[in-house]
Structure formats: C-alpha cells, structure tokens
Scaffold this motif. Structure first.
Motif, mmCIF file in Angstrom:
data_model
loop_
_atom_site.group_PDB
_atom_site.id
_atom_site.type_symbol
_atom_site.label_atom_id
_atom_site.label_comp_id
_atom_site.label_asym_id
_atom_site.label_seq_id
_atom_site.Cartn_x
_atom_site.Cartn_y
_atom_site.Cartn_z
ATOM 1 N N PHE A 296 0.849 -1.190 0.000
ATOM 2 C CA PHE A 296 0.000 0.000 0.000
ATOM 3 C C PHE A 296 0.884 1.239 0.000
ATOM 4 O O PHE A 296 1.859 1.325 0.760
ATOM 5 N N THR A 297 0.563 2.189 -0.863
ATOM 6 C CA THR A 297 1.290 3.457 -0.879
ATOM 7 C C THR A 297 0.332 4.581 -1.240
ATOM 8 O O THR A 297 -0.595 4.388 -2.036
ATOM 9 N N THR A 298 0.539 5.727 -0.625
ATOM 10 C CA THR A 298 -0.271 6.904 -0.934
ATOM 11 C C THR A 298 0.510 8.152 -0.526
ATOM 12 O O THR A 298 1.438 8.076 0.292
ATOM 13 N N THR A 299 0.138 9.266 -1.111
ATOM 14 C CA THR A 299 0.734 10.554 -0.756
ATOM 15 C C THR A 299 -0.336 11.422 -0.096
ATOM 16 O O THR A 299 -1.408 11.624 -0.664
ATOM 17 N N LEU A 300 -0.038 11.903 1.101
ATOM 18 C CA LEU A 300 -0.969 12.732 1.865
ATOM 19 C C LEU A 300 -0.428 14.162 1.903
ATOM 20 O O LEU A 300 0.782 14.370 2.027
ATOM 21 N N SER A 301 -1.303 15.114 1.813
ATOM 22 C CA SER A 301 -0.889 16.524 1.762
ATOM 23 C C SER A 301 -1.498 17.317 2.899
ATOM 24 O O SER A 301 -2.631 17.073 3.319
ATOM 25 N N SER A 302 -0.708 18.278 3.398
ATOM 26 C CA SER A 302 -1.199 19.272 4.360
ATOM 27 C C SER A 302 -0.676 20.632 3.896
ATOM 28 O O SER A 302 0.050 20.716 2.902
ATOM 29 N N ASN A 303 -1.045 21.693 4.607
ATOM 30 C CA ASN A 303 -0.553 23.016 4.213
ATOM 31 C C ASN A 303 0.926 23.205 4.526
ATOM 32 O O ASN A 303 1.554 24.162 4.088
ATOM 33 N N LEU A 304 1.530 22.257 5.275
ATOM 34 C CA LEU A 304 2.923 22.374 5.666
ATOM 35 C C LEU A 304 3.849 21.468 4.851
ATOM 36 O O LEU A 304 4.965 21.851 4.506
#
Length: 567
Positions: A464-472
């Motif tokens: 399993f792989t994924t890219t998660l984003s935040s404002n930082l």
C-alpha cells in the motif's frame, strides 16, 4: 474362364508391381521430409519454456516515491522473457528518455540502466517483452523521485498490439484447428470405416483441404507472430523479426509441424486410395501423434508448472477433439446419407465406441489441463481465462447430452433403420462443438488464470502506498505487505516543492473502528531527516484508519490521515 482367370492374374500382378514402387516413393518422400524436420530440430536453439508472463514486482515499486533517483529499474516477471528491440523505455518528468543503454535480460529479471541525476517528479516505465513461448507482454507503471508530479507521456512508438493482428492470429489458429478436424476425420474414416462400394472422392477432397488448411495456418502463424510480438501492423513483417520468430521455441515447433505434414502427405495419398499397407499406417499414426505435440509445445502447455504433463494432456485433448469432431463430420456429411442399413449397422456401433473413448479422453485431459492452468477456484470467475473455460465446459456438457442421445439410438439399433434422428443429433453436436472450437482458439491466446491472477503491473499486490498533503508538507506513506499480521511502515516527508523535509518528531496511530479496535501506537524509528520506519502487527482485515503527525519545528507540525485497506 481360364483365359479370364489368367487375365485377372496378370492385372493383379501389374497392380502389385505398380503399387510397390509407389510405396517406395511414398516412403522415400516421408524419409526426406522427416530429415528436414530433424534438421529443423537440431538448428533450433534451446530455450526455456514459459507462458504469458506477467510483471510480479518492480524496483522501485509501482507508484512508490523514492528519496533519490535510482541507477537502475528492475522488473521481475512470473516467467522468463525475451527482448523486443527498443520496447522498454523510461520517461523522465520533462518527457525525455531517462534510460541509458540496453536493458539486460536474465531469466525472469530485466534490469534497465537509468540516469540517477534525473529531475525530481514522476517517471513513466513502459515495456513490451516476449514470453519464452512467444506471447507478447506489455504494460506500464510510474514511480516518483522526491514527490509525485503529473506523469509524463511516452511519445515514442506505440507498444500496444494492433487489434487487427490479434484477431488475425485467432483466425489463423481457428483455421488450423478446423483443418486438423477435416484431416483427422477423413483419414480415420476412410482408413477404417469406409464401405468399399462407396465413392471416396468427397472425403478425399476434405482430407487434402484439411492438410492444406493446417499448412496454411501454420505459415500464417509464423508470419503473424512478427507484428504480434513487435506491436506493428499486420503487414509489418521484417526479415529481422521473422528470423527472431524462427529462432524461438514457437518457430521451431511450427517448422517441425510443417516438416511432419510434408512427411505425412506422402503416406496419406495411398491411404485415401485404400492401398496403404499396415506398416505405412503405423508410420502415419506416429507422424500424426508427433504433429499433435507441436501445438502444446508452442503454447501454454510447455510453460505450465508441470510441462511434461501439460504437453501430454494438451496433445491428447487436441487429438481426441479432432477424432470426435472429424468423425462426426464424416458421419453427418457422408455415411448417414450414403451407407445402407446393413453398412450402418456395422459402422455405427464401432463409431459409438470410438466416440465414447474420445469423449472420455477429452474429459480426463480437460480436467487435468484446467487444474494446472486455473490453479484456484476463484480464478475461474475472476479471470477472463476462467470465464472462457466455464463457457467451454457449459457447451461441452450440452454436446455430451446430445451425444448420449445419439448413443442410445445406436444401442437400440434405431439409427441404422432410421438415420434421420441421428443425423439431426450429429449436426447439433457439430454446431455446438464448432463454437467450442472457437473458444479454444481464443483460450490459447488468453493469459492463463494461474498467471493472470498474479499480474501486478499496476500498484503491487501486497503493498500500500499513498501521498498525503497538508498546508505544511507532503507525506508519502508505504505499508508492506498490507495484510493481516506483521507489517512494515515507511514515512517520507517532503516540502511543497518536492524537497526533503526534515522532521523533528514522528507520531503515528492506526485503528479499526469497525472491529472495535482502538488506536494503536506505531513505534517509529527515524532513518534520515525526512524518513522514518516502524513495525506494526495488525490483527484483523478491514479498512484501518492511519493518523500521522510530523513536527518540523518547536511550533510547526502537520497531521494527516489515510484509510489503509488490509486484506
């Protein structure tokens, strides 16, 4: 009467003197054709047996994000593969070629040199290779360096197969099967069941037509294999491509088949005329059995986990089909219309026993073949091969029912007196079996269920792989094998412009609310400034909720969440 007797003796003597040289010519021709076949076997290079290979893993993994550019990309297939010139390419984020030099092939592994100083972002890997049995395998996947970016487009030559070529290959194989049915049915019935008083011209024409169809289909297979493996149009047959095909296991099997057909042609002529001797009939039977082996040797049979068993049962399956369907065709087209009641009374019981034996061999060989090629019950409904096989089994069951009805008529001795019901039943058998024949031609071009279920050219199974984003920051999450039990977790932090983001402190929890499992702390070990790893035991399957907090300074931190499916 005395003079007539002497004339008859002279005629018989002349016939015998004429027939003897003909037999010697037939045997010499057979020997010459067999010599050509042996030469083809000797000059053909030995190669490993294989089936439709599928990509089972890659390094970097499909969809993975790596911190720095790799110096090579490694593809691992389920079976050994061969090279198609300039059909493996790696495209950089800016659209340029990132691969450097020719890839190296070693059994199931392909290693592609890559420029490690390439730009950051998403790379596209496209490939087209040939399984050892000459079936082409193509696919594509992406990986990212630093962080994902819009994937590039491969503007090079298309690696996909021309659908016209794919259809032509199936048609050629279908014609080959049809020719085999005509040839085997005509030779078998004329050699063993044909009444002497009946004219032999019709079945003889069918036999030669069958031989011609098999030879034509074999040559067409060889020529079509060039664009089929290289991905070109139907007329894109080059000398280099043809040389490559002829030098493969596929090409060797087809050349041997042509040699055996040429050898058999010299013995078929006297058999069709009713003058073949016992020894020549035995030689012809041996040639036919050897020719049957060339079909599985150039297909799935030679590539199965048990190649010797698969080749044998595939040959039995094909031969039984040809005997049954060819005999039915001769029965419906000639004997049931021309033979009288006395002749049918002698022919039909014999044919009924032959048909029962052929059907039994079909069922046994088909069962063994299915167990090897399908491997698991789930693959019967989850793969194209399995669904086609189910359709074939259903139609075969229908044919068995009709055949049982015909056999009952024969046992009650109704068929010889009133052949019309048997003729109708036979035509129904022929119609349904013709559809089964078409499905068989499609099956041999379809990836076996045992390998189709292993295809991971997309995101890898068990990963399993994924890219998660935040404002930082952006956070790349990897979990391996994403299954119940022990799992390895890797976390990579990047800035918004895809640079490594140093992290002062990592925290992660994972929970399964649907099963009442509260958040479990994931112990994390920093490996580099932006990379941490941890081991976690997940006791149940389901959609787990992962929560990761990355603190970058004393006052700055970001928390991201993801749903992780665990099998």
């Amino acid at each position: 009467m005395s003079g007539g007797g002497r004339g008859s003796l002279r005629s018989a003597s002349m016939i015998g003197m004429t027939a003897a040289p003909r037999r010697w010519v037939a045997r010499l021709g057979t020997a010459a054709a067999l010599l050509i076949t042996v030469v083809a076997l000797l000059i053909a290079p030995a190669g490993p047996a294989s089936a439709h290979a599928v990509l089972v893993s890659s390094s970097p993994a499909a969809s993975a994000v790596v911190p720095s550019g790799p110096s090579e990309v490694v593809l691992t297939f389920s079976e050994s593969v061969r090279k198609v010139p300039d059909k493996i390419r790696i495209i950089a984020p800016d659209g340029s070629r990132a691969d450097r030099g020719d890839p190296s092939f070693s059994g199931v592994t392909v290693t592609i040199p890559v420029d490690p100083a390439g730009g950051r972002g998403t790379y596209l890997v496209t490939f087209r290779v040939i399984s050892a049995d000459s079936h082409p395998v193509s696919g594509a996947f992406t990986y990212s360096v630093g962080a994902p970016s819009p994937p590039p487009v491969d503007t090079g030559e298309d690696t996909r197969a021309d659908p016209v070529v794919g259809t032509a290959v199936k048609v050629a194989k279908g014609l080959g099967y049809a020719g085999l049915v005509l040839l085997v049915g005509s030779v078998l019935v004329l050699g063993a069941l044909w009444p002497r008083r009946l004219d032999r011209r019709g079945p003889t024409r069918l036999a030669w037509a069958g031989l011609g169809l098999v030879a034509f289909a074999t040559i067409a297979d060889l020529l079509l294999q060039v664009p089929y493996t290289a991905g070109g149009g139907i007329f894109e047959v080059t000398g280099a491509g043809l040389s490559s095909v002829l030098g493969s296991t596929f090409g060797a099997a087809h050349l041997v088949r042509l040699g055996l057909l040429a050898a058999a042609a010299f013995l078929i002529r006297p058999l069709l005329a009713g003058t073949v001797g016992r020894s020549d009939a035995i030689i012809l039977t041996v040639l036919g059995a050897a020719a049957l082996l060339t079909w599985p040797l150039s297909g799935h049979g030679a590539a199965s986990p048990a190649p010797a068993v698969s080749v044998a049962v595939d040959a039995v399956h094909l031969g039984s089909m040809a005997v049954w369907l060819g005999g039915l065709l001769m029965l419906a087209g000639f004997l049931l219309r021309r033979a009288d009641e006395r002749e049918l009374g002698a022919i039909l019981p014999i044919w009924s026993r032959w048909a029962a034996l052929a059907v039994s061999a079909l069922l046994l060989a088909g069962t063994v073949q299915a167990l090897i090629e399908v491997a698991t019950p789930g693959a019967l409904v989850n793969t194209t091969y399995g669904r086609l096989l189910l359709a074939k089994i259903g139609l075969f069951a229908l044919v068995i029912g009709v055949a049982a009805y015909s056999r009952q008529l024969v046992r009650r001795r109704v068929a010889a007196q009133r052949p019309a019901p048997v003729r109708r039943a036979v035509w129904v058998e022929l119609a349904v079996t013709a559809v089964v024949l078409g499905l068989s031609a499609t099956l041999v071009q379809t990836t076996p269920a045992r390998t189709a279920s292993a295809d991971v050219a997309g995101p890898q199974a068990g990963f399993f792989t994924t890219t998660l984003s935040s404002n930082l920051l952006n956070l790349q999450v990897e979990l391996d094998p994403a299954e119940r039990g022990n799992n390895s977790m890797h976390l990579y932090a990047y800035t918004k412009d895809n640079r490594p983001q140093p992290v002062v402190e990592w925290r992660a929890t994972i929970a399964l609310p649907s099963a009442g499992i509260e958040p479990i702390d994931v112990p994390l070990l920093p490996l580099t400034d932006n990379h941490a790893t941890g081991e976690i035991n997940l006791p149940a399957s389901g959609d787990w909720e992962l929560r990761v907090t990355a603190r970058t300074t004393d006052i700055d931190q970001a928390t991201v969440t993801a749903t992780v499916p665990i099998r």
